[in-house]
Scaffold this motif. Structure first.
Motif, short mmCIF file in Angstrom:
data_model
loop_
_atom_site.label_atom_id
_atom_site.label_comp_id
_atom_site.label_asym_id
_atom_site.label_seq_id
_atom_site.Cartn_x
_atom_site.Cartn_y
_atom_site.Cartn_z
N GLY A 28 0.76 -1.25 -0.03
CA GLY A 28 -0.02 0.02 0.23
C GLY A 28 0.84 1.21 -0.11
O GLY A 28 0.38 2.50 0.09
N LYS A 29 1.98 1.15 -0.02
CA LYS A 29 3.08 2.40 -0.17
C LYS A 29 3.82 2.64 -1.44
O LYS A 29 4.40 1.57 -1.78
CB LYS A 29 3.87 1.96 1.09
N LYS A 30 3.92 3.81 -1.83
CA LYS A 30 4.55 3.76 -3.12
C LYS A 30 6.31 3.68 -2.86
O LYS A 30 6.71 4.16 -1.81
CB LYS A 30 4.65 5.47 -3.64
N ILE A 31 6.83 2.81 -3.62
CA ILE A 31 8.31 2.60 -3.40
C ILE A 31 8.95 3.80 -3.89
O ILE A 31 8.99 4.15 -5.17
CB ILE A 31 8.49 1.26 -4.47
N GLU A 32 9.83 4.37 -3.19
CA GLU A 32 11.08 5.22 -3.49
C GLU A 32 12.39 4.80 -3.30
O GLU A 32 12.24 3.88 -2.29
CB GLU A 32 10.80 6.42 -2.70
N CYS A 33 13.41 5.11 -4.16
CA CYS A 33 14.58 4.64 -3.75
C CYS A 33 15.20 5.29 -2.72
O CYS A 33 14.87 6.51 -2.51
CB CYS A 33 15.42 5.16 -5.04
N PRO A 34 15.76 4.46 -1.65
CA PRO A 34 16.15 5.19 -0.39
C PRO A 34 17.46 5.95 -0.76
O PRO A 34 18.04 6.58 0.22
CB PRO A 34 16.43 3.99 0.54
N HIS A 35 18.37 5.72 -1.67
CA HIS A 35 19.52 6.30 -2.14
C HIS A 35 19.29 7.68 -2.74
O HIS A 35 19.81 8.92 -2.33
CB HIS A 35 20.33 5.60 -2.85
N ILE A 76 19.37 -1.37 -6.86
CA ILE A 76 18.54 -2.61 -6.75
C ILE A 76 17.92 -2.73 -5.60
O ILE A 76 18.58 -2.92 -4.39
CB ILE A 76 19.02 -3.89 -7.37
N GLN A 77 16.37 -3.01 -5.48
CA GLN A 77 15.69 -3.26 -4.15
C GLN A 77 15.22 -4.70 -4.50
O GLN A 77 14.73 -4.98 -5.64
CB GLN A 77 14.82 -2.59 -4.08
N TRP A 78 15.16 -5.60 -3.62
CA TRP A 78 14.66 -7.01 -3.78
C TRP A 78 13.33 -7.30 -3.01
O TRP A 78 13.20 -6.70 -1.79
CB TRP A 78 15.52 -7.91 -3.29
N TYR A 79 12.31 -8.02 -3.58
CA TYR A 79 10.96 -8.28 -3.00
C TYR A 79 10.71 -9.64 -3.19
O TYR A 79 10.71 -10.13 -4.20
CB TYR A 79 10.01 -7.14 -3.66
N ILE A 80 10.51 -10.27 -2.17
CA ILE A 80 9.86 -11.45 -2.28
C ILE A 80 8.43 -11.53 -2.77
O ILE A 80 7.81 -12.41 -3.63
CB ILE A 80 9.63 -12.21 -0.69
N LYS A 81 7.47 -10.57 -2.04
CA LYS A 81 6.17 -10.47 -2.81
C LYS A 81 6.23 -9.46 -4.03
O LYS A 81 6.72 -8.25 -3.87
CB LYS A 81 5.25 -10.21 -1.68
N GLU A 82 5.50 -9.80 -5.13
CA GLU A 82 5.81 -8.97 -6.25
C GLU A 82 4.99 -7.65 -6.02
O GLU A 82 3.73 -7.46 -5.63
CB GLU A 82 5.31 -9.71 -7.63
N PRO A 83 5.76 -6.64 -6.17
CA PRO A 83 4.93 -5.13 -5.99
C PRO A 83 4.11 -5.13 -7.05
O PRO A 83 4.07 -5.64 -8.31
CB PRO A 83 6.22 -4.19 -6.11
N ASP A 84 2.95 -4.18 -6.86
CA ASP A 84 2.13 -3.67 -7.71
C ASP A 84 2.55 -2.64 -8.54
O ASP A 84 3.10 -1.88 -8.38
CB ASP A 84 0.75 -3.47 -7.11
N ARG A 85 2.28 -2.67 -9.91
CA ARG A 85 2.56 -1.76 -10.88
C ARG A 85 1.67 -0.59 -10.75
O ARG A 85 0.37 -0.76 -10.84
CB ARG A 85 2.54 -1.94 -12.22
N GLN A 86 2.10 0.61 -10.70
CA GLN A 86 1.19 1.71 -10.58
C GLN A 86 0.73 2.14 -12.05
O GLN A 86 1.54 2.34 -12.80
CB GLN A 86 1.67 3.03 -10.02
N SER A 87 -0.47 2.52 -12.15
CA SER A 87 -1.18 2.73 -13.31
C SER A 87 -0.41 4.18 -13.92
O SER A 87 -0.29 5.22 -13.18
CB SER A 87 -2.65 2.95 -13.51
#
Length: 87
Positions: A28-35, A76-87
């Protein structure tokens, strides 16, 4: 242009559009690069190898993770559960 030609052109455009870098949401949260703070990523997959499975040449049975590479800085960020694409 025929209806078939229009349909093929539309399908090709949709495939190209869906394959490009995108914004994503995880939990439920928009992914942003921590760097760098970038919010557009290229998606990939990576296999999570384990020593036991490799020993028995069963790497194919390992789980995989979704990777998101920031298009701005390359982190590069890794996710076990595939993130949802934002439209």
């Amino acid at each position: 242009m025929t209806n078939i030609g229009k349909a093929l052109k539309s399908a090709a455009k949709a495939m190209v559009d869906s394959a490009g870098p995108r914004q994503y949401i995880a939990a439920g949260k928009k992914i942003e690069c921590p760097h760098c703070g970038g919010d557009v990523f290229s998606q990939g997959k990576a296999q999570l190898n384990t020593a036991g499975m490799t020993l028995f040449e069963l790497d194919w049975a390992n789980k995989s993770a979704t990777t998101l590479a920031c298009t701005k800085c390359g982190r590069i960020q890794w996710y076990i559960k595939e993130p949802d694409r934002q439209s």
